[in-house]
Design an enzyme around this catalytic site. Structure first.
Site, mmCIF file in Angstrom:
data_model
loop_
_atom_site.group_PDB
_atom_site.id
_atom_site.type_symbol
_atom_site.label_atom_id
_atom_site.label_comp_id
_atom_site.label_asym_id
_atom_site.label_seq_id
_atom_site.Cartn_x
_atom_site.Cartn_y
_atom_site.Cartn_z
ATOM 1 N N GLY A 123 -15.292 9.352 -57.462
ATOM 2 C CA GLY A 123 -14.808 10.371 -56.533
ATOM 3 C C GLY A 123 -13.379 10.774 -56.802
ATOM 4 N N GLY A 126 -9.233 10.836 -56.216
ATOM 5 C CA GLY A 126 -8.106 9.984 -55.845
ATOM 6 C C GLY A 126 -7.766 8.958 -56.913
ATOM 7 N N GLY A 127 -6.664 8.234 -56.672
ATOM 8 C CA GLY A 127 -6.128 7.296 -57.653
ATOM 9 C C GLY A 127 -7.066 6.138 -57.962
ATOM 10 N N ILE A 128 -7.763 5.629 -56.936
ATOM 11 C CA ILE A 128 -8.586 4.425 -57.166
ATOM 12 C C ILE A 128 -9.801 4.740 -58.051
ATOM 13 C CG2 ILE A 128 -9.971 2.631 -56.044
ATOM 14 C CD1 ILE A 128 -7.928 2.859 -53.662
ATOM 15 N N GLU A 184 -20.354 14.089 -59.328
ATOM 16 C CA GLU A 184 -20.023 15.365 -58.689
ATOM 17 C C GLU A 184 -18.884 15.996 -59.484
ATOM 18 O OE1 GLU A 184 -19.519 15.405 -54.313
ATOM 19 O OE2 GLU A 184 -17.535 16.175 -54.777
ATOM 20 N N GLY A 234 -18.992 14.766 -51.411
ATOM 21 C CA GLY A 234 -20.252 14.123 -51.780
ATOM 22 C C GLY A 234 -20.288 12.647 -51.462
ATOM 23 N N LYS A 247 1.680 4.318 -45.684
ATOM 24 C CA LYS A 247 3.080 4.508 -45.249
ATOM 25 C C LYS A 247 3.904 3.229 -45.449
ATOM 26 C CE LYS A 247 2.013 8.702 -43.945
ATOM 27 N NZ LYS A 247 2.164 9.726 -44.959
HETATM 28 N N1 COA Z 1 -3.147 6.544 -41.753
HETATM 29 C C1 COA Z 1 -2.142 7.423 -41.968
HETATM 30 N N2 COA Z 1 -1.971 8.072 -43.154
HETATM 31 C C2 COA Z 1 -2.827 7.800 -44.135
HETATM 32 C C3 COA Z 1 -3.882 6.876 -43.978
HETATM 33 C C4 COA Z 1 -4.023 6.241 -42.724
HETATM 34 N N3 COA Z 1 -5.011 5.377 -42.501
HETATM 35 N N4 COA Z 1 -4.575 6.824 -45.139
HETATM 36 C C5 COA Z 1 -3.988 7.675 -45.986
HETATM 37 N N5 COA Z 1 -2.937 8.252 -45.391
HETATM 38 C C6 COA Z 1 -2.030 9.242 -45.985
HETATM 39 C C7 COA Z 1 -1.368 8.680 -47.232
HETATM 40 O O1 COA Z 1 -0.156 8.003 -46.916
HETATM 41 C C8 COA Z 1 -1.124 9.945 -48.019
HETATM 42 O O2 COA Z 1 -0.010 10.625 -47.451
HETATM 43 P P1 COA Z 1 1.136 11.273 -48.371
HETATM 44 O O3 COA Z 1 0.407 12.382 -49.113
HETATM 45 O O4 COA Z 1 2.126 11.765 -47.381
HETATM 46 O O5 COA Z 1 1.595 10.181 -49.269
HETATM 47 C C9 COA Z 1 -2.349 10.790 -47.717
HETATM 48 O O6 COA Z 1 -2.832 10.324 -46.470
HETATM 49 C C10 COA Z 1 -3.462 10.681 -48.769
HETATM 50 O O7 COA Z 1 -3.829 9.340 -48.917
HETATM 51 P P2 COA Z 1 -4.252 8.731 -50.353
HETATM 52 O O8 COA Z 1 -4.756 7.366 -50.085
HETATM 53 O O9 COA Z 1 -3.132 8.877 -51.335
HETATM 54 O O10 COA Z 1 -5.394 9.752 -50.772
HETATM 55 P P3 COA Z 1 -6.202 9.935 -52.123
HETATM 56 O O11 COA Z 1 -5.604 11.008 -52.910
HETATM 57 O O12 COA Z 1 -6.428 8.628 -52.809
HETATM 58 O O13 COA Z 1 -7.584 10.489 -51.549
HETATM 59 C C11 COA Z 1 -9.267 10.670 -49.861
HETATM 60 C C12 COA Z 1 -8.324 9.731 -50.626
HETATM 61 C C13 COA Z 1 -10.101 9.802 -48.951
HETATM 62 C C14 COA Z 1 -8.489 11.657 -49.040
HETATM 63 C C15 COA Z 1 -10.168 11.416 -50.905
HETATM 64 O O14 COA Z 1 -10.888 10.478 -51.655
HETATM 65 C C16 COA Z 1 -11.143 12.363 -50.241
HETATM 66 O O15 COA Z 1 -10.798 13.494 -49.994
HETATM 67 N N6 COA Z 1 -12.385 11.884 -49.939
HETATM 68 C C17 COA Z 1 -13.375 12.637 -49.184
HETATM 69 C C18 COA Z 1 -14.619 13.035 -49.919
HETATM 70 C C19 COA Z 1 -15.091 12.124 -50.990
HETATM 71 O O16 COA Z 1 -14.994 10.914 -50.951
HETATM 72 N N7 COA Z 1 -15.636 12.727 -51.980
HETATM 73 C C20 COA Z 1 -16.154 11.983 -53.094
HETATM 74 C C21 COA Z 1 -17.159 12.655 -53.879
HETATM 75 S S1 COA Z 1 -16.341 13.482 -55.232
#
Ligand code: COA
Length: 436
Positions: free
Chosen positions: A219, A221-223, A242, A340, A365
Site C-alpha cells: 500500500g 506510505g513509508g512502511i 493496486e 484498497g 507526533k
Molecule cells: N494521531 C494524530 N496524528 C497522526 C496519527 C494519529 N494516530 N497517525 C498519523 N498521524 C499524522 C502523522 O503525524 C503525519 O502528520 P505530518 O504529516 O504532520 O507528519 C500524518 O498523520 C500522516 O501519517 P503517516 O504515518 O506519516 O502516514 P503515511 O504516509 O505512512 O500513510 C496512511 C499512512 C494510513 C495515511 C496511508 O497508508 C493511507 O492513506 N491509507 C489508506 C488507504 C490504504 O491503506 N490503501 C492501501 C491500498 S493501496
C-alpha cells in the site's frame, strides 16, 4: 502511408481550447486516477470557467496529484472537484470543506460509475500516443477507465508523447474518441522520502514472514515501501497490486520477482495505478511483462484469493483494543480514503495461507500520541473492521489477531504500543472488562 485510424486522428485533432468547448454547464466529468488527469484540457476548461462561460461543472477523480483549476475555490459553483480518495494537492480543500468526497472501497468505483452515478457526460484522460491499430493506452491507470468509457457520452483525450504505453485492459480506441489535443509534458514524479529506523524495523519483521513464491500487494506510505526494499533476498515472488511503486521495479530487476508461481496472469506484474519516478515510467513503457487492469479486477477479493499465500501490506492511522483499524481520518479530520485496504484484507483472508499486514509506528507526533488506543478517537473512520483484521505490526512487534479472544487480542495490542502507554492502556482495557 496514412491508414484510416490516422485519418480519424487528424479529423479529431484540435487545440486544448477547442476540446474544452465540449464541456458544457452542468456536466459531470471524470478522469482516471492520479496521472490520468488531462492537464491541457482541464486547464482550458478552467479558463472557460474563469471567463464565466460555464457553471455547475464537476470534476470527479480518485486521487488528484497534479492540481488543476477545479481546486481553485474562486471557481466554486463553476468548476468543482469531487474526490474519491484524498491525498496530495486535494487534501487540504477536502479538510477545509471546500470540496466534497465520495466514500468507497476502490474495488467498487467502476460499479458506481456503471450503475449508481446519475451519468457521466465527459470522460477525459491523458494518454500515450496512438499505435498503428488506433489504440491509446491510459499508461498510468487501469482503475476506472473501462467503466468510465462505457458510461461517458463524450470522450476527450490529451495525447502526451511522454506518457508510457502500458498494456492490459486500459486502452481507448480512436473510434471511441470525440476529440483530442496533443501535449509534450514530463510526468510528475513521486520521490520516496528516506526510510526511518522504525520503518526499516517494521519492514524487516514483515519481510521475514513472507514465504518464497508469494504474490503480494504493497500500500501507500513509508512502511509498505520499507517492506518492498527488504524483499530482495526472496525468490519467485509475484506482484498483484493496486499501486505500482519504485520498490517493485527494484524487486523485478534484482530477480526476486518472477511472477512465475502465479496461478493467474503468470509471468506478468499486475497493477491498477502507478506513480513514482522516471525510472519506473521507463520500466513500464512498452513492457509486455507489465499490465494495467481495472480496479474491480485487481482489488476484487475473489481474484486476490486465487493466489495462495497472498501477502498484503497496508498502513494505518490508529488501532483500538478491539482491533478496529482507522486508515483514513485523524479523528473527524478526513485524511485519505479507504482505497484498497479492505479489498486486499478481504482477499488475503480468502487466500489459502494468506497474510494481511496492517502496520504503523506505535506513536505519532514525536512519541507524544499512542496510535494504539483503548477506543478509536471519536470521529475516526473504521477502514478495516475487527472481524476482518489479520496482523497488526508496530516497531515493537507483530500480532496476529484472527481467531483469538477479545482479551488476548487486547493484550497483544498493548504489547505493540510504546512502553510509556502500556500501563494506561491496560487500565482502560480492564475498565472496559476486556479479560487481560
Ligand atoms: N494521531 C494524530 N496524528 C497522526 C496519527 C494519529 N494516530 N497517525 C498519523 N498521524 C499524522 C502523522 O503525524 C503525519 O502528520 P505530518 O504529516 O504532520 O507528519 C500524518 O498523520 C500522516 O501519517 P503517516 O504515518 O506519516 O502516514 P503515511 O504516509 O505512512 O500513510 C496512511 C499512512 C494510513 C495515511 C496511508 O497508508 C493511507 O492513506 N491509507 C489508506 C488507504 C490504504 O491503506 N490503501 C492501501 C491500498 S493501496
Amino acid at each position: 502511408m496514412e491508414n484510416r485510424f490516422q485519418k480519424m486522428y487528424q479529423q479529431k485533432l484540435k487545440t486544448p481550447e477547442e476540446v474544452a468547448k465540449y464541456v458544457q454547464s452542468g456536466f459531470i466529468c471524470g478522469c482516471p486516477t492520479a496521472l490520468g488527469e488531462p492537464t491541457a484540457i482541464v486547464n482550458a476548461v478552467g479558463e472557460r470557467a474563469k471567463k464565466g462561460e460555464i457553471e455547475g461543472v464537476y470534476h470527479h477523480a480518485i486521487l488528484c496529484v497534479k492540481g488543476g483549476p477545479f481546486l481553485d475555490v474562486t471557481l466554486k459553483g463553476r468548476y468543482d472537484y469531487v474526490s474519491w480518495f484524498t491525498g496530495g494537492v486535494g487534501r487540504k480543500g477536502v479538510q477545509d470543506g471546500d470540496y466534497d468526497y465520495i466514500p468507497n472501497n476502490y474495488s467498487t468505483a467502476p460499479k458506481y460509475w456503471r450503475e449508481l452515478m446519475p451519468r457521466l457526460d465527459v470522460f477525459y484522460a491523458e494518454v500515450s500516443p496512438m499505435d498503428k491499430h488506433g489504440y491509446f493506452s491510459c499508461g498510468m491507470a487501469g482503475a476506472e477507465v473501462s467503466a468510465m468509457l462505457e458510461r461517458a457520452s463524450i470522450v476527450l483525450l490529451d495525447v502526451n508523447d511522454k506518457m508510457p504505453r502500458t498494456f492490459g485492459n486500459n486502452m481507448i480506441h480512436i473510434s471511441e474518441v470525440t476529440a483530442l489535443c496533443e501535449s509534450s509534458r514530463p510526468l510528475l514524479e513521486l520521490q520516496n522520502p528516506p526510510l526511518s529506523e522504525n520503518d526499516k524495523k517494521i519492514g524487516r519483521m514483515i519481510a521475514d514472514l513472507v514465504p518464497n513464491g508469494a504474490t503480494f500487494q504493497l500500500g501507500i506510505g513509508g512502511i509498505p515501501n520499507a517492506v518492498g526494499m527488504l524483499l530482495k533476498e526472496k525468490e519467485d515472488l509475484g506482484i498483484h497490486t493496486e499501486m505500482f511503486t519504485d520498490s517493485m521495479v527494484d524487486l523485478i530487476e534484482c530477480g526476486a520477482v518472477t511472477n512465475k508461481k502465479k496461478p493467474i496472469n503468470k509471468g506478468k506484474t499486475i497493477a491498477t495505478l502507478a506513480w513514482g519516478t522516471q525510472k519506473m515510467y521507463d520500466f513500464m513503457d512498452d513492457n509486455p511483462s507489465f499490465e494495467m487492469h481495472p480496479v474491480d479486477y485487481t482489488n476484487n477479493p475473489n481474484v486476490i484469493a486465487q493466489h495462495d499465500n497472498f501477502v498484503s501490506v497496508n498502513a494505518c492511522v490508529e488501532v483500538d483494543l478491539f482491533g478496529q483499524v482507522c486508515a483514513e481520518s485523524i479523528g473527524t479530520k478526513h485524511y485519505s480514503g479507504s482505497g484498497g485496504q479492505l479489498d486486499f484484507v478481504r482477499g488475503t483472508n480468502l487466500s489459502k495461507g494468506g497474510q494481511g499486514f496492517i502496520a504503523m509506528q506505535s506513536t505519532a507526533k514525536n512519541g507524544t500520541i499512542s496510535k494504539i488506543k483503548p477506543i478509536l478517537t471519536p470521529g475516526s473512520i473504521v477502514t478495516t473492521g475487527k472481524n476482518e483484521v489479520d496482523y497488526i505490526v508496530t516497531e515493537n512487534g507483530v500480532a496476529r489477531l484472527k481467531g483469538l479472544t477479545a482479551g488476548k487480542r487486547a493484550q497483544l495490542l498493548i504489547s505493540l504500543a510504546a512502553p510509556q502507554f502500556r500501563e494506561e492502556l491496560t487500565f482502560e482495557a480492564k475498565k472496559m472488562h476486556l479479560m487481560i
